[in-house]
Scaffold this motif. Structure first.
Motif, PDB file in Angstrom:
ATOM      1  N   GLN A 257     107.182  41.828  11.873  1.00  0.00           N
ATOM      2  CA  GLN A 257     106.315  41.694  13.043  1.00  0.00           C
ATOM      3  C   GLN A 257     105.058  40.886  12.729  1.00  0.00           C
ATOM      4  O   GLN A 257     104.299  40.527  13.632  1.00  0.00           O
ATOM      5  CB  GLN A 257     105.933  43.074  13.563  1.00  0.00           C
ATOM      6  CG  GLN A 257     107.127  43.909  14.022  1.00  0.00           C
ATOM      7  CD  GLN A 257     106.753  45.322  14.410  1.00  0.00           C
ATOM      8  OE1 GLN A 257     105.572  45.671  14.493  1.00  0.00           O
ATOM      9  NE2 GLN A 257     107.755  46.157  14.661  1.00  0.00           N
ATOM     10  N   GLY A 258     104.833  40.621  11.450  1.00  0.00           N
ATOM     11  CA  GLY A 258     103.671  39.851  11.034  1.00  0.00           C
ATOM     12  C   GLY A 258     102.496  40.735  10.670  1.00  0.00           C
ATOM     13  O   GLY A 258     102.377  41.875  11.137  1.00  0.00           O
ATOM     14  N   GLY A 259     101.637  40.229   9.801  1.00  0.00           N
ATOM     15  CA  GLY A 259     100.450  40.971   9.392  1.00  0.00           C
ATOM     16  C   GLY A 259     100.754  41.997   8.319  1.00  0.00           C
ATOM     17  O   GLY A 259     101.843  42.021   7.723  1.00  0.00           O
ATOM     18  N   THR A 260      99.781  42.872   8.053  1.00  0.00           N
ATOM     19  CA  THR A 260      99.960  43.906   7.038  1.00  0.00           C
ATOM     20  C   THR A 260     100.785  45.057   7.601  1.00  0.00           C
ATOM     21  O   THR A 260     100.937  45.206   8.809  1.00  0.00           O
ATOM     22  CB  THR A 260      98.599  44.426   6.544  1.00  0.00           C
ATOM     23  OG1 THR A 260      97.866  44.954   7.664  1.00  0.00           O
ATOM     24  CG2 THR A 260      97.802  43.306   5.885  1.00  0.00           C
ATOM     25  N   VAL A 261     101.271  45.880   6.687  1.00  0.00           N
ATOM     26  CA  VAL A 261     102.168  46.979   7.045  1.00  0.00           C
ATOM     27  C   VAL A 261     101.493  48.303   6.725  1.00  0.00           C
ATOM     28  O   VAL A 261     100.922  48.474   5.635  1.00  0.00           O
ATOM     29  CB  VAL A 261     103.501  46.858   6.274  1.00  0.00           C
ATOM     30  CG1 VAL A 261     104.395  48.063   6.542  1.00  0.00           C
ATOM     31  CG2 VAL A 261     104.222  45.570   6.646  1.00  0.00           C
ATOM     32  N   VAL A 301     100.039  47.422   3.249  1.00  0.00           N
ATOM     33  CA  VAL A 301     100.711  46.531   2.311  1.00  0.00           C
ATOM     34  C   VAL A 301     100.645  45.106   2.845  1.00  0.00           C
ATOM     35  O   VAL A 301     101.019  44.852   3.994  1.00  0.00           O
ATOM     36  CB  VAL A 301     102.187  46.928   2.116  1.00  0.00           C
ATOM     37  CG1 VAL A 301     102.849  46.010   1.089  1.00  0.00           C
ATOM     38  CG2 VAL A 301     102.298  48.381   1.691  1.00  0.00           C
ATOM     39  N   ASP A 302     100.175  44.216   2.003  1.00  0.00           N
ATOM     40  CA  ASP A 302     100.203  42.787   2.320  1.00  0.00           C
ATOM     41  C   ASP A 302     101.555  42.242   1.860  1.00  0.00           C
ATOM     42  O   ASP A 302     101.826  42.221   0.650  1.00  0.00           O
ATOM     43  CB  ASP A 302      99.066  42.073   1.599  1.00  0.00           C
ATOM     44  CG  ASP A 302      99.000  40.590   1.929  1.00  0.00           C
ATOM     45  OD1 ASP A 302      99.952  40.065   2.544  1.00  0.00           O
ATOM     46  OD2 ASP A 302      98.005  39.948   1.544  1.00  0.00           O
ATOM     47  N   PRO A 303     102.421  41.820   2.776  1.00  0.00           N
ATOM     48  CA  PRO A 303     103.736  41.321   2.360  1.00  0.00           C
ATOM     49  C   PRO A 303     103.667  40.150   1.382  1.00  0.00           C
ATOM     50  O   PRO A 303     104.637  39.904   0.644  1.00  0.00           O
ATOM     51  CB  PRO A 303     104.381  40.895   3.687  1.00  0.00           C
ATOM     52  CG  PRO A 303     103.728  41.760   4.716  1.00  0.00           C
ATOM     53  CD  PRO A 303     102.296  41.876   4.245  1.00  0.00           C
ATOM     54  N   LYS A 304     102.532  39.452   1.339  1.00  0.00           N
ATOM     55  CA  LYS A 304     102.397  38.340   0.397  1.00  0.00           C
ATOM     56  C   LYS A 304     102.134  38.829  -1.025  1.00  0.00           C
ATOM     57  O   LYS A 304     102.219  38.049  -1.973  1.00  0.00           O
ATOM     58  CB  LYS A 304     101.286  37.410   0.850  1.00  0.00           C
ATOM     59  CG  LYS A 304     101.596  36.697   2.163  1.00  0.00           C
ATOM     60  CD  LYS A 304     100.480  35.748   2.550  1.00  0.00           C
ATOM     61  CE  LYS A 304     100.808  35.026   3.859  1.00  0.00           C
ATOM     62  NZ  LYS A 304      99.732  34.087   4.257  1.00  0.00           N
ATOM     63  N   LYS A 305     101.806  40.117  -1.166  1.00  0.00           N
ATOM     64  CA  LYS A 305     101.545  40.684  -2.491  1.00  0.00           C
ATOM     65  C   LYS A 305     102.649  41.625  -2.959  1.00  0.00           C
ATOM     66  O   LYS A 305     102.814  41.835  -4.160  1.00  0.00           O
ATOM     67  CB  LYS A 305     100.209  41.422  -2.489  1.00  0.00           C
ATOM     68  CG  LYS A 305      99.013  40.525  -2.257  1.00  0.00           C
ATOM     69  CD  LYS A 305      97.714  41.320  -2.306  1.00  0.00           C
ATOM     70  CE  LYS A 305      96.500  40.411  -2.108  1.00  0.00           C
ATOM     71  NZ  LYS A 305      95.228  41.172  -2.142  1.00  0.00           N
ATOM     72  N   GLY A 306     103.380  42.228  -2.015  1.00  0.00           N
ATOM     73  CA  GLY A 306     104.439  43.158  -2.391  1.00  0.00           C
ATOM     74  C   GLY A 306     103.875  44.502  -2.812  1.00  0.00           C
ATOM     75  O   GLY A 306     102.667  44.758  -2.776  1.00  0.00           O
TER      76      GLY A 306
END
Length: 337
Positions: A257-261, A301-306
């Motif tokens: 969905q975009g953005g942080t989780v 959680v930032d998906p760009k960091k895992g």
């Protein structure tokens, strides 16, 4: 563990034509390693024995990537507390040696495999801990390695002694074996993170290679302690991995969905499945979503960091003669590119 022969180099299964060389002292292992330091790459797989398919997969990877392979079997007292299962930890030395012999036969027949197992290190407790190693930490003497604060999180909350023992014995083994690459399974993800930090901070010239978790067909992470489960607990045990997978699916859905989780939403989805039953009760020790470097619990959680999803449960005895069994598992949520 079965007692090795007294000589420093012994031969296992003498009926074979190309027997595995077994070293029981530090001096003998170093005499094998030193002449090869500049000519052969060495992959190293440290184990506590009771070898299973997960261990064998690590050794196969090491043999494909290196000129030679060393394996150690040592049930390390320093990572057990006085109340834990050191005395009954599975010891299957003869079977383990036979498995390693079979692997070498497999490697000889496979032209894509570079190396073979050239050394099995079977040190005694006295060899590894010259000052002795009582299980009570305040009675222990000698040099030990701690990696803080990583060792105090997750597994370290209920087993505060554990990673001190692991880091110490692995540091000793790295110093003795001097491998180029050491291979570990992802099931023990916190251990891998701690050992990578130790190698970096203490300047060990060793690369830590973390390989995928070996799993049974129903998803249960392979472990030498799984033999303790018995039929009823074994039937329930895969729920731990199922819960982690449910949280992973929720993470993927929210990340799309975009953005942080939101971490709480991710964990809640897995916890819906991880419900102890009356017939096979268990206690959830932790169900965690943490960053991959410091193991700090995450709110988002930032998906760009895992991140790393991990969990531990303690399964209670359900039959006479059983003791509690801890199960641990994890899933790495890889960073998006």
């Amino acid at each position: 563990m079965a007692s090795p022969a007294a000589s420093s180099v012994i031969t296992a299964l003498p009926e074979t034509t190309d027997p595995l060389k077994i070293y029981t002292t530090i001096a003998s292992l170093r005499s094998y390693r030193h002449p090869l330091l500049s000519t052969k790459s060495l992959g190293f797989v440290p184990t506590m024995g009771a070898l299973h398919a997960g261990h064998l997969s690590l050794i196969r990877t090491a043999a494909k990537e290196n000129d030679s392979v060393a394996v150690s079997i040592f049930v390390n007292p320093a990572q057990f507390a006085p109340t834990e299962d050191l005395a009954v930890y599975p010891r299957t030395l003869h079977t383990d040696v036979a498995l390693l012999e079979s692997l070498n036969a497999e490697f000889s027949a496979d032209s894509t495999t570079r190396g073979r197992i050239e050394a099995l290190f079977l040190p005694s407790v006295a060899e590894m801990y010259p000052h002795g190693i009582p299980l009570e930490e305040n009675a222990q003497r000698g040099a030990f390695v701690t990696v803080q604060p990583l060792a105090a999180k997750l597994e370290g909350i209920t087993r505060p002694h554990f990673f001190r023992g692991v880091a110490t014995v692995v540091a000793k083994l790295f110093n003795i074996v001097q491998p180029d690459i050491a291979y570990f399974g992802q099931k023990d993800v916190q251990q891998s993170i701690i050992l990578k930090r130790m190698v970096k901070d203490l300047h060990f010239p060793v690369q830590i290679r973390v390989c995928p978790t070996g799993r049974e067909v129903d998803g249960l992470a392979m472990s030498s302690r799984n033999v303790y489960l018995g039929e009823r607990r074994r039937a329930i045990a895969p729920v731990l991995y199922q819960a982690l997978r449910a949280s992973e699916d929720e993470y993927r859905r929210l990340a799309a969905q975009g953005g942080t989780v939101d971490a709480k939403a991710v964990l809640a989805k897995g916890l819906e499945l991880l419900q102890p039953g009356k017939d096979v009760p268990f206690e959830i020790e932790y169900f965690s979503l943490a960053d991959l470097q410091e193991l700090e619990e995450l709110g988002t959680v930032d998906p760009k960091k895992g991140a790393v999803l991990s969990a531990a449960v303690r399964m209670s005895p359900v039959e006479e003669g059983q003791g509690p069994v801890r199960l641990i598992d994890n899933i790495i949520l890889e960073a998006e590119e």
